[in-house]
Design an enzyme around this catalytic site. Structure first.
Site, short mmCIF file in Angstrom:
data_model
loop_
_atom_site.label_atom_id
_atom_site.label_comp_id
_atom_site.label_asym_id
_atom_site.label_seq_id
_atom_site.Cartn_x
_atom_site.Cartn_y
_atom_site.Cartn_z
N ASP A 40 0.81 -1.24 0.00
CA ASP A 40 0.00 0.00 0.00
C ASP A 40 0.84 1.27 0.00
OD1 ASP A 40 0.67 -0.24 2.71
OD2 ASP A 40 -1.38 0.07 3.46
N SER A 71 -12.34 4.96 28.09
CA SER A 71 -12.06 3.61 27.59
C SER A 71 -12.54 2.60 28.61
CB SER A 71 -10.55 3.45 27.36
OG SER A 71 -10.24 2.06 27.36
N LEU A 128 -4.27 -6.91 13.37
CA LEU A 128 -5.66 -7.10 12.95
C LEU A 128 -6.43 -5.78 12.87
CD1 LEU A 128 -6.40 -10.37 14.98
CD2 LEU A 128 -5.85 -10.15 12.55
N SER A 130 -6.61 -3.12 15.03
CA SER A 130 -7.33 -2.60 16.20
C SER A 130 -7.31 -1.07 16.24
CB SER A 130 -6.74 -3.17 17.50
OG SER A 130 -5.38 -2.82 17.60
N GLU A 163 -3.33 8.62 11.81
CA GLU A 163 -2.32 7.65 12.26
C GLU A 163 -0.91 8.14 11.92
OE1 GLU A 163 -2.94 3.53 12.79
OE2 GLU A 163 -4.60 3.48 11.38
N ASP A 175 -5.76 -0.50 5.46
CA ASP A 175 -6.58 -0.85 6.62
C ASP A 175 -7.83 0.03 6.69
OD1 ASP A 175 -4.32 -2.36 6.93
OD2 ASP A 175 -3.89 -1.78 8.98
N TYR A 225 9.43 -1.35 10.13
CA TYR A 225 8.44 -1.05 9.10
C TYR A 225 8.83 0.23 8.34
CZ TYR A 225 3.78 -0.03 7.16
OH TYR A 225 2.72 0.25 6.33
C1 GLA Z 1 0.63 -2.32 8.38
C2 GLA Z 1 0.05 -1.02 7.83
C3 GLA Z 1 -0.66 -1.25 6.51
C4 GLA Z 1 0.21 -2.04 5.55
C5 GLA Z 1 0.72 -3.29 6.24
C6 GLA Z 1 1.66 -4.06 5.35
O1 GLA Z 1 -0.41 -3.16 8.80
O2 GLA Z 1 -0.87 -0.48 8.74
O3 GLA Z 1 -1.01 -0.01 5.96
O4 GLA Z 1 1.27 -1.26 5.09
O5 GLA Z 1 1.41 -2.98 7.42
O6 GLA Z 1 0.96 -4.49 4.25
#
Ligand code: GLA
Length: 390
Positions: A40, A71, A128, A130, A163, A175, A225
């Site tokens: 992405d 919360s 996942l 969240s 984010e 996501d 990342y």
């Molecule tokens: C994380 C990021 C996504 C995507 C994935 C890898 O989950 O939030 O936007 O880049 O990594 O596909």
């Protein structure tokens, strides 16, 4: 009235009192990438489904310019002025709704003030979605209370900006697009450049999507990342010397990549190879889904995992073991890590018949090999984030 909603509303009144105004309830699911990871942020493609555990938000307007947040999980209440919002490390979870309001304000929306009560059921640190679910349910709450509507691509951009720019997380757009856009019973094909969301009914004869949690948490805040994003940018810069028209790695097709890859140093060649072939796999997976071909989809998932592990180097010993054990089982069509990697979950396509036995075998063999407990969820494909009739 759903007893869970009734309980949450009562809790809302206990925490915030009743302003005598309409209560809004919104919900947002998590997400699971079936195919297309680390694509992405290269403007590429993804194939994803919603994860059935959700974040639920009860909200009500207030007119004093304050943003009140509670919360249920942290049992913590935080209140800040709804303007000039800033990320404050000590505010923890509350930075998500703050970031969403900040991002919606940047997109031109006005806020009088808002109370939000949040209950999160999407497992955290598991890849996942969240945090996206929390952001999406908060954004829909804000939109409903303040009376505005936004199209899915615009709202998805706001969530990503919250984010990236407010929270300092290096996440992409897939996501938010999935959580806001995937219809019930469907997988979605997502295009991170055009923000197109194409619904693909998940009708794979006798095969179900299962999420397998390696039990090792991951974080997008750690440098790995962001490093992959940087490496992809650098690979693009070098490939552009061969073709100026490349705007992102998404524009580099398999054959052209094979012609040009020798100009890249080995690490960058590996990262770019993953992205180029992963995009190609997503396009093939879309065809496999349209044809209801579980075996073809499973094969693409296996290839994707090998590429994420060997080329993108974002797997872990635990995820590699989980995927290998699942994949070696005759009940499994294919498996791969899902999301950013560096911990978190795998996703597998498994024959419905004998599914319980498959999971029992896998739990045992994972325990024997890694000494860790594996959790699993068989996915019921729920619809996108929405307001619930309260
Ligand atoms: C994380 C990021 C996504 C995507 C994935 C890898 O989950 O939030 O936007 O880049 O990594 O596909």
């Amino acid at each position: 009235m759903d007893p869970k909603l009734e309980r949450l509303k009562q809790r809302f009144f206990q925490i915030f009192g009743d302003q005598g105004r309409h209560l809004t309830v919104t919900r947002a699911p998590g997400k699971v990438n079936l195919l297309g990871d680390h694509t992405d942020y290269n403007e590429g493609y993804g194939l994803a489904v919603n994860f059935p555990l959700e974040v639920t938000v009860v909200s009500q307007r207030r007119s004093d310019g304050m943003l009140g947040m509670y919360s249920c999980d942290a049992e913590e209440r935080i209140q800040v002025p709804a303007h000039n919002l800033r990320y404050v490390a000590g505010d923890g979870w509350a930075n998500y709704p703050k970031g969403v309001v900040w991002s919606l304000q940047n997109a031109g929306q006005k806020f009088e003030g808002l109370n939000l009560l949040i209950e999160g059921r999407v497992p955290q640190g598991a890849g996942l979605g969240s945090s996206t679910a929390l952001a999406a349910a908060s954004a829909l709450a804000a939109a409903s209370v303040e009376g505005f509507k936004m199209e899915v691509p615009d709202l998805a951009r706001c969530l990503r900006n919250a984010e990236n720019q407010f929270m300092g997380m290096h996440s992409g757009i897939l996501d938010p697009l999935c959580v806001l856009g995937a219809g019930q019973g469907n997988a979605v094909f997502l295009d991170a450049r055009t923000l197109e969301v194409e619904q693909l009914p998940l009708a794979l004869d006798g095969a179900l999507v299962v999420v397998l949690d390696s039990g090792v948490a991951r974080s997008l805040k750690t440098g790995d990342y962001a490093k992959r994003q940087e490496e992809c940018r650098e690979a693009l810069r070098l490939l552009k010397t061969r073709n100026e028209a490349y705007q992102s790695l998404r524009d580099v097709k398999v054959l052209a990549f094979e012609r040009h890859k020798r100009i890249l140093p080995p690490v960058l060649a590996a990262r770019a190879e993953h992205v180029v072939y992963e995009n190609d796999r997503v396009l093939k997976a879309r065809e496999a889904l349209q044809a209801g071909d579980a075996a073809a989809l499973g094969d693409l998932m296996n290839r994707s995992h090998r590429s994420l592990s060997r080329l993108m180097r974002c797997s872990t010993e635990e995820l590699d073991a989980l995927v290998a054990l699942a994949g070696a089982d005759p009940a499994c069509f294919g498996a791969r890590l899902t999301g950013g990697g560096f911990g978190g979950c795998a996703v597998a396509l498994v024959r419905e018949e004998g599914l319980d036995d498959f999971l029992d075998r896998l739990k045992r063999s994972y325990w024997q090999k890694i000494g860790g407990k594996m959790k699993s969820w068989v996915l019921d494909l729920v619809g996108p984030a929405s307001e619930i009739e309260a």
